[in-house]
Motif scaffolding. Structure first.
Motif, PDB file in Angstrom:
ATOM      1  N   ASP A  81      14.321   1.077  -2.694  1.00 23.14           N
ATOM      2  CA  ASP A  81      14.173   2.540  -1.000  1.00 23.14           C
ATOM      3  C   ASP A  81      12.829   1.716  -0.053  1.00 23.14           C
ATOM      4  O   ASP A  81      12.112   1.049   0.127  1.00 23.14           O
ATOM      5  N   GLU A  82      13.408   2.060   1.371  1.00 22.82           N
ATOM      6  CA  GLU A  82      12.850   1.727   2.697  1.00 22.82           C
ATOM      7  C   GLU A  82      12.907   2.539   2.947  1.00 22.82           C
ATOM      8  O   GLU A  82      12.840   3.621   3.054  1.00 22.82           O
ATOM      9  N   ILE A  83      11.722   1.865   3.616  1.00 21.29           N
ATOM     10  CA  ILE A  83      10.569   2.847   4.235  1.00 21.29           C
ATOM     11  C   ILE A  83      11.157   3.655   5.544  1.00 21.29           C
ATOM     12  O   ILE A  83      10.601   4.412   5.811  1.00 21.29           O
ATOM     13  N   LEU A  84      11.445   2.337   6.212  1.00 24.24           N
ATOM     14  CA  LEU A  84      11.557   2.449   7.456  1.00 24.24           C
ATOM     15  C   LEU A  84      13.153   1.742   8.160  1.00 24.24           C
ATOM     16  O   LEU A  84      13.443   0.903   7.129  1.00 24.24           O
ATOM     17  N   PRO A  85      13.978   2.276   8.741  1.00 23.01           N
ATOM     18  CA  PRO A  85      15.220   1.667   8.711  1.00 23.01           C
ATOM     19  C   PRO A  85      14.748   0.085   9.691  1.00 23.01           C
ATOM     20  O   PRO A  85      14.005  -0.221  10.721  1.00 23.01           O
ATOM     21  N   SER A  86      16.297  -0.554   9.520  1.00 23.74           N
ATOM     22  CA  SER A  86      15.589  -1.638  10.384  1.00 23.74           C
ATOM     23  C   SER A  86      15.611  -1.950  11.868  1.00 23.74           C
ATOM     24  O   SER A  86      16.837  -0.663  12.094  1.00 23.74           O
ATOM     25  N   GLU A  87      15.959  -2.903  12.762  1.00 23.63           N
ATOM     26  CA  GLU A  87      16.019  -2.827  13.832  1.00 23.63           C
ATOM     27  C   GLU A  87      17.619  -2.195  14.263  1.00 23.63           C
ATOM     28  O   GLU A  87      18.232  -2.036  14.921  1.00 23.63           O
TER      29      GLU A  87
ATOM     30  N   THR B 257      11.510   2.849  -5.716  1.00 27.45           N
ATOM     31  CA  THR B 257      10.388   2.247  -4.443  1.00 27.45           C
ATOM     32  C   THR B 257      10.064   0.882  -5.325  1.00 27.45           C
ATOM     33  O   THR B 257       9.518  -0.874  -4.908  1.00 27.45           O
ATOM     34  N   GLU B 258       9.707   0.823  -6.756  1.00 26.84           N
ATOM     35  CA  GLU B 258       9.308  -0.234  -7.581  1.00 26.84           C
ATOM     36  C   GLU B 258      10.525  -1.628  -7.705  1.00 26.84           C
ATOM     37  O   GLU B 258       9.798  -2.877  -7.494  1.00 26.84           O
TER      38      GLU B 258
ATOM     39  N   ASN C 223      13.091  14.305 -13.471  1.00 21.23           N
ATOM     40  CA  ASN C 223      14.274  12.224 -12.724  1.00 21.23           C
ATOM     41  C   ASN C 223      14.151  12.156 -11.310  1.00 21.23           C
ATOM     42  O   ASN C 223      13.940  11.651 -11.183  1.00 21.23           O
ATOM     43  N   GLU C 224      14.584  13.197 -10.185  1.00 16.54           N
ATOM     44  CA  GLU C 224      14.335  12.661  -9.727  1.00 16.54           C
ATOM     45  C   GLU C 224      12.829  11.776  -9.310  1.00 16.54           C
ATOM     46  O   GLU C 224      13.317  10.596  -8.148  1.00 16.54           O
ATOM     47  N   ILE C 225      11.924  12.369  -9.175  1.00  5.72           N
ATOM     48  CA  ILE C 225      10.876  11.526  -8.962  1.00  5.72           C
ATOM     49  C   ILE C 225      10.297  10.268 -10.217  1.00  5.72           C
ATOM     50  O   ILE C 225      10.741   8.918  -9.529  1.00  5.72           O
ATOM     51  N   LYS C 226      11.015   9.957 -11.017  1.00  6.56           N
ATOM     52  CA  LYS C 226      11.122   8.573 -11.874  1.00  6.56           C
ATOM     53  C   LYS C 226      12.392   7.879 -10.960  1.00  6.56           C
ATOM     54  O   LYS C 226      12.249   6.401 -10.914  1.00  6.56           O
ATOM     55  N   GLU C 227      13.228   8.651 -10.448  1.00  4.20           N
ATOM     56  CA  GLU C 227      14.837   8.317 -10.027  1.00  4.20           C
ATOM     57  C   GLU C 227      13.857   7.215  -8.272  1.00  4.20           C
ATOM     58  O   GLU C 227      13.861   5.914  -8.209  1.00  4.20           O
ATOM     59  N   MET C 228      13.241   7.875  -7.796  1.00  3.57           N
ATOM     60  CA  MET C 228      12.556   7.134  -7.057  1.00  3.57           C
ATOM     61  C   MET C 228      11.896   6.229  -6.989  1.00  3.57           C
ATOM     62  O   MET C 228      11.613   5.411  -6.173  1.00  3.57           O
TER      63      MET C 228
ATOM     64  N   THR D   7       1.464  -1.631   0.078  1.00  7.20           N
ATOM     65  CA  THR D   7      -0.093   0.060   0.343  1.00  7.20           C
ATOM     66  C   THR D   7       0.850   1.100  -0.428  1.00  7.20           C
ATOM     67  O   THR D   7       0.732   2.273  -0.596  1.00  7.20           O
ATOM     68  N   ALA D   8       1.979   1.275   0.796  1.00  8.12           N
ATOM     69  CA  ALA D   8       2.852   2.095   1.003  1.00  8.12           C
ATOM     70  C   ALA D   8       3.631   2.000  -0.514  1.00  8.12           C
ATOM     71  O   ALA D   8       3.795   3.554  -0.684  1.00  8.12           O
ATOM     72  N   LYS D   9       4.107   1.622  -1.152  1.00  9.22           N
ATOM     73  CA  LYS D   9       4.902   1.310  -2.296  1.00  9.22           C
ATOM     74  C   LYS D   9       3.298   2.041  -3.701  1.00  9.22           C
ATOM     75  O   LYS D   9       3.776   2.853  -4.539  1.00  9.22           O
ATOM     76  N   GLN D  10       2.480   1.663  -3.115  1.00  4.91           N
ATOM     77  CA  GLN D  10       1.411   1.833  -4.287  1.00  4.91           C
ATOM     78  C   GLN D  10       1.057   3.973  -4.100  1.00  4.91           C
ATOM     79  O   GLN D  10       1.113   4.474  -4.954  1.00  4.91           O
ATOM     80  N   LEU D  11       0.866   4.222  -2.789  1.00  2.49           N
ATOM     81  CA  LEU D  11       0.920   5.740  -2.859  1.00  2.49           C
ATOM     82  C   LEU D  11       2.081   6.703  -3.036  1.00  2.49           C
ATOM     83  O   LEU D  11       2.015   7.484  -4.201  1.00  2.49           O
ATOM     84  N   LYS D  12       2.919   6.081  -2.815  1.00  2.00           N
ATOM     85  CA  LYS D  12       4.062   6.592  -3.489  1.00  2.00           C
ATOM     86  C   LYS D  12       4.252   6.376  -5.031  1.00  2.00           C
ATOM     87  O   LYS D  12       4.626   7.869  -5.076  1.00  2.00           O
ATOM     88  N   MET D  13       3.602   5.444  -5.710  1.00  2.00           N
ATOM     89  CA  MET D  13       3.586   5.634  -7.263  1.00  2.00           C
ATOM     90  C   MET D  13       3.052   6.346  -7.791  1.00  2.00           C
ATOM     91  O   MET D  13       3.011   7.193  -8.261  1.00  2.00           O
ATOM     92  N   SER D  14       2.069   6.737  -6.606  1.00  2.00           N
ATOM     93  CA  SER D  14       0.777   7.348  -7.332  1.00  2.00           C
ATOM     94  C   SER D  14       1.463   8.803  -7.044  1.00  2.00           C
ATOM     95  O   SER D  14       0.791   9.686  -7.811  1.00  2.00           O
ATOM     96  N   THR D  15       1.521   8.777  -6.187  1.00  2.00           N
ATOM     97  CA  THR D  15       2.559  10.658  -5.807  1.00  2.00           C
ATOM     98  C   THR D  15       2.719  10.378  -7.073  1.00  2.00           C
ATOM     99  O   THR D  15       3.236  11.557  -7.458  1.00  2.00           O
TER     100      THR D  15
END
Length: 191
Positions: free
Chosen positions: A175-181, A170-171, A161-166, A107-115
């Motif tokens: 792209d990590e949303i949260l840092p691991s423990e 993500t795709e 280009n920045e948006i496409k790279e992000m 869901t987060a990935k889809q939200l990012k891609m939509s944005t």
């Protein structure tokens, strides 16, 4: 939009100007055109502010998606801990938590891609308008304005280009949303 009105005014001046026979050249009042160009320069910061608003809105949407992601993860952890008492329940809870994690990340990935798609389409449309205006009205006659348009187009292309790279990161899962423990939060060192 004030800039478009001013450009239409320039077009009208050019269309109604007296022409020199057989040359394709026209005679226009330079002062009148220069005054319109000055007004366009004054209006361009508004257009740039709109692009900044789009960037800020993108960041807000991504931050909201991250908060939602974190809330779902925290909820999933609370549910998993409550079910730890029984092995069978523990196994089921772990499976459920993993499923929630997968769904949340998707869901987060889809939200990012939509944005990214939304921001890219706005930037692309704005870039096309700027290129169209540059080609129609300025040409060689207004070198300074042409440079301004080129700078804006470069910025827009860089943003796209920045948006496409992000989006690519993500795709492709880079792209990590949260840092691991195991990783330290870079903001925690600043506190």
């Amino acid at each position: 939009m004030k800039v478009l009105d001013l450009l239409e005014e320039i077009e009208e001046i050019v269309d109604t100007a007296s022409g020199f026979p057989l040359t394709g050249k026209i005679m226009v009042d330079a002062q009148e055109l220069l005054e319109i160009v000055r007004e366009i320069r004054l209006e361009l910061p508004d257009e740039i502010q709109q692009a900044q608003w789009i960037k800020n809105e993108r960041e807000r949407i991504i931050a909201e998606a991250k908060k939602e992601y974190e809330a779902v993860i925290a909820d999933a952890k609370r549910q998993a801990e409550a079910l730890v008492e029984n092995d069978d329940i523990t196994v089921k809870a772990k499976l459920r938590a993993d499923e929630l994690m997968r769904v949340t990340e998707e869901t987060a990935k889809q939200l990012k891609m939509s944005t990214y798609d939304y921001v890219d389409s706005i930037l692309y449309n704005f870039q096309e308008k700027m290129e169209h205006l540059n080609a129609l009205y300025f040409g060689d006659m207004f070198g300074t304005i042409e440079k301004t348009f080129n700078d804006i187009n470069e910025t827009l292309a860089s943003n796209r280009n920045e948006i496409k790279e992000m989006a690519y990161r993500t795709e492709s899962g880079q792209d990590e949303i949260l840092p691991s423990e195991n990783e330290e939060d870079p903001d925690s060192e600043r506190d």
